[in-house]
Design an enzyme around this catalytic site. Structure first.
Site, PDB file in Angstrom:
ATOM      1  N   ASP A   1    -136.897 -33.506  63.980  1.00 33.06           N
ATOM      2  CA  ASP A   1    -135.464 -33.228  63.984  1.00 33.06           C
ATOM      3  C   ASP A   1    -135.286 -31.907  63.244  1.00 33.06           C
ATOM      4  O   ASP A   1    -135.662 -31.787  62.070  1.00 33.06           O
ATOM      5  CB  ASP A   1    -134.690 -34.330  63.241  1.00 33.06           C
ATOM      6  CG  ASP A   1    -134.679 -35.647  64.025  1.00 33.06           C
ATOM      7  OD1 ASP A   1    -135.130 -35.682  65.169  1.00 33.06           O
ATOM      8  OD2 ASP A   1    -134.194 -36.644  63.457  1.00 33.06           O
TER       9      ASP A   1
ATOM     10  N   ASP B   1    -128.412 -42.481  71.600  1.00 28.99           N
ATOM     11  CA  ASP B   1    -128.253 -42.779  70.172  1.00 28.99           C
ATOM     12  C   ASP B   1    -127.348 -44.002  70.011  1.00 28.99           C
ATOM     13  O   ASP B   1    -126.165 -43.868  69.668  1.00 28.99           O
ATOM     14  CB  ASP B   1    -127.599 -41.585  69.444  1.00 28.99           C
ATOM     15  CG  ASP B   1    -128.438 -40.315  69.541  1.00 28.99           C
ATOM     16  OD1 ASP B   1    -129.659 -40.392  69.339  1.00 28.99           O
ATOM     17  OD2 ASP B   1    -127.871 -39.247  69.827  1.00 28.99           O
TER      18      ASP B   1
HETATM   19  O1  1PR Z   1    -126.334 -34.395  71.709  1.00 24.05           O
HETATM   20  O2  1PR Z   1    -127.596 -33.225  73.477  1.00 24.05           O
HETATM   21  O3  1PR Z   1    -126.876 -32.011  71.441  1.00 24.05           O
HETATM   22  O4  1PR Z   1    -128.684 -33.687  71.350  1.00 24.05           O
HETATM   23  C1  1PR Z   1    -128.794 -33.847  69.977  1.00 24.05           C
HETATM   24  C2  1PR Z   1    -130.061 -34.610  69.707  1.00 24.05           C
HETATM   25  O5  1PR Z   1    -130.235 -34.663  68.300  1.00 24.05           O
HETATM   26  C3  1PR Z   1    -130.020 -36.029  70.218  1.00 24.05           C
HETATM   27  O6  1PR Z   1    -131.255 -36.310  70.851  1.00 24.05           O
HETATM   28  C4  1PR Z   1    -129.884 -36.890  68.961  1.00 24.05           C
HETATM   29  O7  1PR Z   1    -130.679 -38.061  69.056  1.00 24.05           O
HETATM   30  C5  1PR Z   1    -130.460 -35.986  67.881  1.00 24.05           C
HETATM   31  N1  1PR Z   1    -129.778 -36.146  66.590  1.00 24.05           N
HETATM   32  C6  1PR Z   1    -128.513 -35.740  66.322  1.00 24.05           C
HETATM   33  N2  1PR Z   1    -128.247 -36.004  65.025  1.00 24.05           N
HETATM   34  C7  1PR Z   1    -129.331 -36.578  64.505  1.00 24.05           C
HETATM   35  C8  1PR Z   1    -129.484 -37.011  63.122  1.00 24.05           C
HETATM   36  O8  1PR Z   1    -130.511 -37.594  62.745  1.00 24.05           O
HETATM   37  N3  1PR Z   1    -128.476 -36.770  62.285  1.00 24.05           N
HETATM   38  N4  1PR Z   1    -131.503 -37.177  65.319  1.00 24.05           N
HETATM   39  C9  1PR Z   1    -130.298 -36.665  65.487  1.00 24.05           C
HETATM   40  C10 1PR Z   1    -131.958 -38.155  66.033  1.00 24.05           C
HETATM   41  C11 1PR Z   1    -133.518 -39.723  65.945  1.00 24.05           C
HETATM   42  C12 1PR Z   1    -134.900 -39.752  66.281  1.00 24.05           C
HETATM   43  C13 1PR Z   1    -135.734 -39.898  65.051  1.00 24.05           C
HETATM   44  C14 1PR Z   1    -136.206 -41.291  65.216  1.00 24.05           C
HETATM   45  C15 1PR Z   1    -137.436 -41.625  64.482  1.00 24.05           C
HETATM   46  N5  1PR Z   1    -133.141 -38.452  65.479  1.00 24.05           N
HETATM   47  O9  1PR Z   1    -135.329 -38.817  67.145  1.00 24.05           O
HETATM   48  O10 1PR Z   1    -136.635 -38.888  65.032  1.00 24.05           O
HETATM   49  O11 1PR Z   1    -135.141 -42.158  64.866  1.00 24.05           O
HETATM   50  O12 1PR Z   1    -137.199 -41.611  63.121  1.00 24.05           O
HETATM   51  P1  1PR Z   1    -138.036 -42.520  62.143  1.00 24.05           P
HETATM   52  O13 1PR Z   1    -139.401 -42.655  62.710  1.00 24.05           O
HETATM   53  O14 1PR Z   1    -138.051 -41.759  60.863  1.00 24.05           O
HETATM   54  O15 1PR Z   1    -137.304 -43.829  62.026  1.00 24.05           O
HETATM   55  P2  1PR Z   1    -127.288 -33.319  72.017  1.00 24.05           P
END
Ligand code: 1PR
Length: 523
Positions: free
Chosen positions: A224, A379
């Site tokens: 991320d 999400d």
């Molecule tokens: O909406 O098309 O602009 O895409 C934005 C992207 O960013 C989406 O794929 C969304 O999932 C991701 N995203 C947005 N905000 C966050 C955040 O964390 N604040 N991250 C975010 C999403 C989730 C996973 C993470 C797993 C594994 N991250 O990809 O890496 O949950 O984590 P873990 O193993 O530590 O539990 P758009």
């Protein structure tokens, strides 16, 4: 000097990087004459058969290509570069292929997920110089929904099993073409490329011949990425999507360095999520493109990029389409793009109108780059209800009751990094995205993200059992046993983790070593 045929679609940067990493120089074809004068031609086809043939025809490359191939000079076709050699494809009825190899291209007719995505092996049918210094039991990266069916069995170099055996590479004289991607298949893929570049004429048979191959479960490292308060691009990690600790953005490292480390440790794929992409337009956010460019220089496994893939109007009123944004990501080294927030808006519109517009980002990108290039990142968050009748969404009975003892829940989709909940559930979203042409679902879970409690098995089963495209299980991995659990209790093809890898609590190698005698994996 290697001549590379780039017809403008997809990720040829990876092929150029792979060839250059082997010490060769690459000349990109600019005219039909460049094809005719080539000494060694590499044709990495990416995208969809119809649009590929259309572009080859428009650019006047079809006749020079046929002439080159008939002259039996060294040729390496990759993926669509293999399919192009055939007469026709079910993917684009009525459109002629090059017709150099008699036969056609058909869609997989299997009970398994299509596209066939991931690392699979080769059953070697005849000796070839490209097998030099390989054992024969290595795995290579595939990503495709269609496969070739040659009329003449003598051209078949390898087959691969995916429900049934399909032809995964061919050789006819000096024409070699593979359905898998050597440039994305780590060191063994580079070995195949090197063997082709060296151009030996001695055919080799690896000593460990397989009789049956098996698709490996994939372990994906996710980064991320966002700018921290100092303006540096960092890999961060949230707890249930909250990436700030004591008010500041967690900084877990530099994206390019971490991606490189995960490649070295054996990650089967690497995903970058530009998590503030929904508010920063990616084409103005050049560092992210630069991260991809640098990473693809020495990371030879598939790269997915997500964040901000949508139509956009800049401050000067210039309009960009999601397709243009995706194109820039592909040009910078991405193999797949992942769409998050915009997918929710697209599906809401699709369900409201009851028909496809044909113009959504999902449809447009799939048409040009192929379904396999479009990942939908969902999400979802649990919403508990007392009884299934309380809401108009698919509700599951859960073994993890809610705060008031509720025994049922549904999974609400969110947008903008979990900030806004929408009145649509993850199952409906996944099904609709499949209908619109998406090739894979990245299934996050806000409740489990960063908790180390394990994947949400109930969510994954609910989504996976209602679609036929592959699912990447994400969020909550805390130990190797969680990966084993998700692969044995669900049909997910791959599992993604972030926090445990970034914090070096567990390495990718240790996850694989835990699973190696229990499940099919790539070592
Ligand atoms: O909406 O098309 O602009 O895409 C934005 C992207 O960013 C989406 O794929 C969304 O999932 C991701 N995203 C947005 N905000 C966050 C955040 O964390 N604040 N991250 C975010 C999403 C989730 C996973 C993470 C797993 C594994 N991250 O990809 O890496 O949950 O984590 P873990 O193993 O530590 O539990 P758009």
């Amino acid at each position: 000097m290697i001549t590379l045929l780039d017809y403008g679609a997809g990720n040829v940067r990876s092929v150029v990087n792979a060839i250059e990493s082997l010490g060769e120089t690459v000349k990109i074809v600019a005219t039909g004459d460049d094809i005719l004068s080539a000494e060694k031609l590499v044709f990495p086809g990416v995208g969809a058969f119809g649009s590929m043939m259309e572009i080859l025809n428009q650019k006047g490359y079809v006749e020079p290509l046929k002439a080159y191939l008939r002259s039996n000079r060294p040729f390496l076709g990759i993926c669509l570069g293999l399919q192009a050699l055939f007469e026709k494809s079910e993917e684009a009825p009525g459109i002629k292929g090059l017709g150099i190899i008699p036969g056609s291209v058909v869609r997989f007719d299997v009970d398994l997920s299509v596209p066939h995505i991931g690392w699979n092996g080769l059953n070697i049918c005849k000796a070839s110089p490209i097998f030099d210094r390989l054992n024969g039991d290595e795995k290579y990266y595939f990503v495709h929904s269609y496969h070739v069916v040659p009329r003449n069995a003598s051209v078949v170099l390898t087959t691969t099993d995916y429900d049934y055996q399909f032809v995964s590479s061919i050789q006819q004289g000096n024409i070699i073409a593979t359905q898998f991607h050597p440039e994305k298949s780590g060191r063994n893929g580079l070995r195949i490329l090197k063997n082709f570049l060296e151009g030996s004429s001695t055919a080799k048979s690896p000593n460990r011949a397989l009789r049956h191959t098996c698709l490996a479960k994939r372990i994906i490292a996710c980064l991320d990425v966002r700018s921290n308060d100092q303006g540096d691009l960092v890999v961060t990690k949230g707890d249930q999507y909250d990436v700030r600790e004591n008010g500041t953005v967690r900084n877990l490292g530099k994206p390019v360095d971490l991606a490189r480390r995960y490649f070295e440790e054996g990650a089967d794929e690497i995903t970058f999520l530009n998590i503030t992409g929904f508010r920063d337009f990616p084409l103005e956010d050049m560092p992210m493109l630069e991260v991809l460019k640098q990473t693809s220089r020495n990371v030879f496994v598939p790269l997915t990029i997500g964040g901000g893939i949508k139509n956009y109007t800049d401050t000067n009123g210039h309009q960009y389409t999601a397709l243009e944004v995706a194109a820039e990501y592909f040009r910078s080294g991405a193999d797949k793009v992942s769409i998050g927030s915009d997918a929710v808006a697209i599906v809401e519109e699709y369900l409201k109108n009851g028909k496809k517009s044909g113009r959504s980002a999902i449809e447009e990108i799939a048409r040009v780059y192929g379904n396999q290039a479009v990942v939908i990142s969902i999400d979802p968050r649990r919403v508990y209800v007392q009884t299934p009748e309380d809401v108009n969404h698919p509700v599951i009975e859960t073994t993890t009751p809610g705060p008031r003892g509720e025994r049922h829940c549904w999974y609400q989709c969110t947008i903008n990094g979990g900030r806004i909940g929408r009145d649509i559930d993850a199952v409906t979203l996944a099904k609709s995205c499949e209908q619109l042409g998406a090739g894979e679902i990245l299934l996050n879970c806000i409740d489990r993200d960063g908790t180390n409690l394990g994947f949400d098995i109930e969510l994954i089963n609910a989504v996976k059992n209602s679609i036929s495209i592959p699912v990447i299980a994400s969020s909550g991995a805390g130990c190797p046993e969680h990966f084993y659990q998700v692969f044995t209790e669900t049909q997910a093809e791959s599992a993604l983790a972030a926090g445990i890898f970034h914090r070096q609590e567990i390495s990718i190698a240790s996850v694989k070593s835990f699973m190696k005698d229990k499940l099919e994996i790539r070592l």
